[in-house]
Motif scaffolding. Structure first.
Motif, PDB file in Angstrom:
ATOM      1  N   LYS A  52      69.482   7.278  35.324  1.00 48.33           N
ATOM      2  CA  LYS A  52      68.480   7.503  34.271  1.00 48.33           C
ATOM      3  C   LYS A  52      68.795   8.785  33.507  1.00 48.33           C
ATOM      4  CE  LYS A  52      63.487   7.793  33.468  1.00 48.33           C
ATOM      5  NZ  LYS A  52      62.132   7.741  34.091  1.00 48.33           N
ATOM      6  N   LEU A  53      69.170   9.842  34.225  1.00 46.41           N
ATOM      7  CA  LEU A  53      69.517  11.102  33.564  1.00 46.41           C
ATOM      8  C   LEU A  53      70.721  10.937  32.645  1.00 46.41           C
ATOM      9  CD1 LEU A  53      69.042  13.715  36.439  1.00 46.41           C
ATOM     10  CD2 LEU A  53      67.874  13.744  34.221  1.00 46.41           C
ATOM     11  N   GLU A  54      71.709  10.186  33.098  1.00 44.19           N
ATOM     12  CA  GLU A  54      72.895   9.980  32.266  1.00 44.19           C
ATOM     13  C   GLU A  54      72.528   9.270  30.966  1.00 44.19           C
ATOM     14  OE1 GLU A  54      76.198   8.237  34.308  1.00 44.19           O
ATOM     15  OE2 GLU A  54      75.944   9.523  36.059  1.00 44.19           O
ATOM     16  N   ARG A  55      71.645   8.300  31.040  1.00 43.52           N
ATOM     17  CA  ARG A  55      71.210   7.605  29.825  1.00 43.52           C
ATOM     18  C   ARG A  55      70.414   8.548  28.921  1.00 43.52           C
ATOM     19  NH1 ARG A  55      69.293   1.514  31.807  1.00 43.52           N
ATOM     20  NH2 ARG A  55      71.067   1.123  33.208  1.00 43.52           N
ATOM     21  N   MET A  56      69.541   9.335  29.520  1.00 45.17           N
ATOM     22  CA  MET A  56      68.791  10.323  28.746  1.00 45.17           C
ATOM     23  C   MET A  56      69.746  11.308  28.085  1.00 45.17           C
ATOM     24  SD  MET A  56      65.822  10.849  31.636  1.00 45.17           S
ATOM     25  CE  MET A  56      65.281  12.461  31.062  1.00 45.17           C
ATOM     26  N   GLY A  57      70.800  11.665  28.803  1.00 45.71           N
ATOM     27  CA  GLY A  57      71.787  12.583  28.248  1.00 45.71           C
ATOM     28  C   GLY A  57      72.497  12.016  27.031  1.00 45.71           C
ATOM     29  N   ARG A  58      72.779  10.717  27.045  1.00 49.94           N
ATOM     30  CA  ARG A  58      73.420  10.105  25.880  1.00 49.94           C
ATOM     31  C   ARG A  58      72.476  10.132  24.680  1.00 49.94           C
ATOM     32  NH1 ARG A  58      75.405   6.497  29.903  1.00 49.94           N
ATOM     33  NH2 ARG A  58      73.957   4.831  29.341  1.00 49.94           N
ATOM     34  N   MET A  59      71.189   9.879  24.913  1.00 51.73           N
ATOM     35  CA  MET A  59      70.224   9.955  23.823  1.00 51.73           C
ATOM     36  C   MET A  59      70.123  11.387  23.295  1.00 51.73           C
ATOM     37  SD  MET A  59      69.044   6.948  23.085  1.00 51.73           S
ATOM     38  CE  MET A  59      67.789   7.541  21.952  1.00 51.73           C
ATOM     39  N   ASP A  60      70.206  12.357  24.173  1.00 53.08           N
ATOM     40  CA  ASP A  60      70.143  13.761  23.775  1.00 53.08           C
ATOM     41  C   ASP A  60      71.292  14.130  22.839  1.00 53.08           C
ATOM     42  OD1 ASP A  60      69.255  16.780  24.557  1.00 53.08           O
ATOM     43  OD2 ASP A  60      71.441  16.619  24.617  1.00 53.08           O
ATOM     44  N   GLN A  61      72.470  13.594  23.091  1.00 53.00           N
ATOM     45  CA  GLN A  61      73.668  14.046  22.395  1.00 53.00           C
ATOM     46  C   GLN A  61      74.013  13.249  21.141  1.00 53.00           C
ATOM     47  OE1 GLN A  61      75.957  16.796  23.326  1.00 53.00           O
ATOM     48  NE2 GLN A  61      73.906  17.267  24.121  1.00 53.00           N
ATOM     49  N   VAL A  62      73.668  11.966  21.098  1.00 54.82           N
ATOM     50  CA  VAL A  62      74.226  11.106  20.058  1.00 54.82           C
ATOM     51  C   VAL A  62      73.817  11.544  18.650  1.00 54.82           C
ATOM     52  CG1 VAL A  62      72.352   9.374  20.211  1.00 54.82           C
ATOM     53  CG2 VAL A  62      74.622   8.712  19.393  1.00 54.82           C
ATOM     54  N   GLY A  63      72.570  11.903  18.458  1.00 58.99           N
ATOM     55  CA  GLY A  63      72.137  12.347  17.138  1.00 58.99           C
ATOM     56  C   GLY A  63      72.723  13.694  16.761  1.00 58.99           C
ATOM     57  N   ALA A 119      78.040  15.183  38.442  1.00 62.42           N
ATOM     58  CA  ALA A 119      78.238  16.162  37.375  1.00 62.42           C
ATOM     59  C   ALA A 119      77.639  15.707  36.048  1.00 62.42           C
ATOM     60  CB  ALA A 119      79.727  16.441  37.209  1.00 62.42           C
ATOM     61  N   ARG A 120      77.772  14.426  35.708  1.00 63.53           N
ATOM     62  CA  ARG A 120      77.277  13.961  34.400  1.00 63.53           C
ATOM     63  C   ARG A 120      75.760  14.013  34.328  1.00 63.53           C
ATOM     64  NH1 ARG A 120      80.309   8.385  33.066  1.00 63.53           N
ATOM     65  NH2 ARG A 120      79.718   8.022  35.240  1.00 63.53           N
ATOM     66  N   ALA A 121      75.102  13.617  35.406  1.00 59.01           N
ATOM     67  CA  ALA A 121      73.638  13.641  35.413  1.00 59.01           C
ATOM     68  C   ALA A 121      73.125  15.074  35.399  1.00 59.01           C
ATOM     69  CB  ALA A 121      73.106  12.898  36.633  1.00 59.01           C
ATOM     70  N   SER A 122      73.783  15.944  36.165  1.00 56.79           N
ATOM     71  CA  SER A 122      73.377  17.348  36.195  1.00 56.79           C
ATOM     72  C   SER A 122      73.555  17.993  34.823  1.00 56.79           C
ATOM     73  CB  SER A 122      74.184  18.098  37.251  1.00 56.79           C
ATOM     74  OG  SER A 122      73.769  19.439  37.350  1.00 56.79           O
ATOM     75  N   GLN A 123      74.655  17.666  34.148  1.00 57.03           N
ATOM     76  CA  GLN A 123      74.890  18.201  32.808  1.00 57.03           C
ATOM     77  C   GLN A 123      73.866  17.653  31.818  1.00 57.03           C
ATOM     78  OE1 GLN A 123      77.104  20.608  31.869  1.00 57.03           O
ATOM     79  NE2 GLN A 123      76.082  20.543  29.877  1.00 57.03           N
ATOM     80  N   ALA A 124      73.517  16.391  31.967  1.00 53.78           N
ATOM     81  CA  ALA A 124      72.499  15.807  31.088  1.00 53.78           C
ATOM     82  C   ALA A 124      71.172  16.540  31.254  1.00 53.78           C
ATOM     83  CB  ALA A 124      72.326  14.324  31.395  1.00 53.78           C
ATOM     84  N   ALA A 125      70.814  16.841  32.501  1.00 51.43           N
ATOM     85  CA  ALA A 125      69.574  17.580  32.751  1.00 51.43           C
ATOM     86  C   ALA A 125      69.626  18.942  32.079  1.00 51.43           C
ATOM     87  CB  ALA A 125      69.350  17.731  34.253  1.00 51.43           C
ATOM     88  N   PHE A 126      70.775  19.610  32.197  1.00 51.92           N
ATOM     89  CA  PHE A 126      70.916  20.910  31.547  1.00 51.92           C
ATOM     90  C   PHE A 126      70.729  20.788  30.039  1.00 51.92           C
ATOM     91  CE2 PHE A 126      73.655  23.538  28.946  1.00 51.92           C
ATOM     92  CZ  PHE A 126      73.100  24.774  29.176  1.00 51.92           C
ATOM     93  N   ASN A 127      71.384  19.821  29.404  1.00 51.15           N
ATOM     94  CA  ASN A 127      71.277  19.667  27.952  1.00 51.15           C
ATOM     95  C   ASN A 127      69.832  19.438  27.525  1.00 51.15           C
ATOM     96  OD1 ASN A 127      74.027  19.985  27.537  1.00 51.15           O
ATOM     97  ND2 ASN A 127      74.462  17.798  27.586  1.00 51.15           N
ATOM     98  N   ILE A 128      69.113  18.648  28.302  1.00 56.63           N
ATOM     99  CA  ILE A 128      67.719  18.341  27.953  1.00 56.63           C
ATOM    100  C   ILE A 128      66.864  19.602  28.016  1.00 56.63           C
ATOM    101  CG2 ILE A 128      65.653  17.117  28.759  1.00 56.63           C
ATOM    102  CD1 ILE A 128      67.685  14.847  29.622  1.00 56.63           C
ATOM    103  N   VAL A 129      67.049  20.414  29.048  1.00 55.67           N
ATOM    104  CA  VAL A 129      66.283  21.653  29.148  1.00 55.67           C
ATOM    105  C   VAL A 129      66.739  22.645  28.086  1.00 55.67           C
ATOM    106  CG1 VAL A 129      65.712  23.621  30.620  1.00 55.67           C
ATOM    107  CG2 VAL A 129      65.804  21.327  31.600  1.00 55.67           C
ATOM    108  N   GLN A 130      68.038  22.711  27.829  1.00 51.71           N
ATOM    109  CA  GLN A 130      68.566  23.621  26.807  1.00 51.71           C
ATOM    110  C   GLN A 130      67.954  23.323  25.446  1.00 51.71           C
ATOM    111  OE1 GLN A 130      70.123  26.291  27.105  1.00 51.71           O
ATOM    112  NE2 GLN A 130      71.735  26.638  25.592  1.00 51.71           N
TER     113      GLN A 130
END
Length: 224
Positions: A52-63, A119-130
């Motif tokens: 779920k985090l990885e998918r959220m991370g893709r939504m965070d980055q694509v735009g 690593a990918r899910a953890s990075q996604a979590a970081f991007n979302i908080v950032q």
């Protein structure tokens, strides 16, 4: 829509519609988000919080990936700010969704450890908080700091969030990761002990010197 409704209820003037030129210029941001959302909707439900985090991370980055290539300076001066706000609006909507979901998923230990989530899910979590706000940076910066020494959090990630918190609290940043717009160009925001910044960046695993980092932003379209 909510903002426009509130403005109407409070008697405020509604913003003027964007010109066709501005609308076409910023359209790729929403198109990219819509395409990713559609692709994810076609998938089975995530099998784990990590997925779920990885998918959220893709939504965070694509735009954001599309946005960095859009040059708003081609628009008349009076249209740039409204176009920027309209361009960011769908990204901010995704950010709010992601932050709400992440807070509901946050484990008792306080962070999404690489050893548990990957690593990918953890990075996604970081991007979302950032990409959140002062309250979440204040909450998570102290959590991330000790995890750098254990390898559960990348030093660069911690440095980025530390800098963002510092700048937004009115303090100089430590690692030179946060840029500001000056005379149409991205420049490093105020910096603590500039003569030591490259040593601090190296200690935290930043892949570039400050000068190399600035050179990347020099290639971006003019800022407004």
């Amino acid at each position: 829509m909510i903002g426009l409704l509130m403005a109407a209820l409070l008697g405020g003037a509604q913003p003027s519609p964007l010109s066709p030129q501005a609308t076409a210029l910023i359209a790729p941001v929403r198109q990219a988000l819509d395409a990713e959302r559609k692709a994810q909707t076609a998938l089975p439900p995530p099998a784990s919080d990590a997925e779920k985090l990885e998918r959220m991370g893709r939504m965070d980055q694509v735009g954001r990936r599309v946005l960095t290539g859009i040059d708003l300076t081609v628009l008349p001066l009076q249209e740039r700010d409204p176009a920027s706000k309209a361009m960011w609006a769908p990204i901010k909507e995704i950010d709010a969704e992601n932050q709400k979901a992440l807070l509901a998923m946050t484990p008792p230990e306080g962070w999404f450890l690489k050893s548990r989530y990957g690593a990918r899910a953890s990075q996604a979590a970081f991007n979302i908080v950032q990409h959140s706000d002062l309250s979440l940076w204040r909450r998570f910066v102290p959590v991330l700091e000790p995890l750098v020494t254990t390898g559960e959090v990348e030093g660069q990630s911690y440095g980025l969030m530390y800098d963002r918190l510092a700048i937004n609290e009115g303090r100089p940043q430590r690692y030179g990761s946060q840029m500001t717009c000056k005379d149409g160009k991205y420049v490093v925001d105020r910096l603590e002990a500039p003569e030591q910044v490259d040593a601090r960046r190296k200690a935290m695993g930043f892949p570039q010197t400050l000068a190399e980092y600035e050179a990347i932003f020099a290639q971006y379209p003019p800022c407004t």
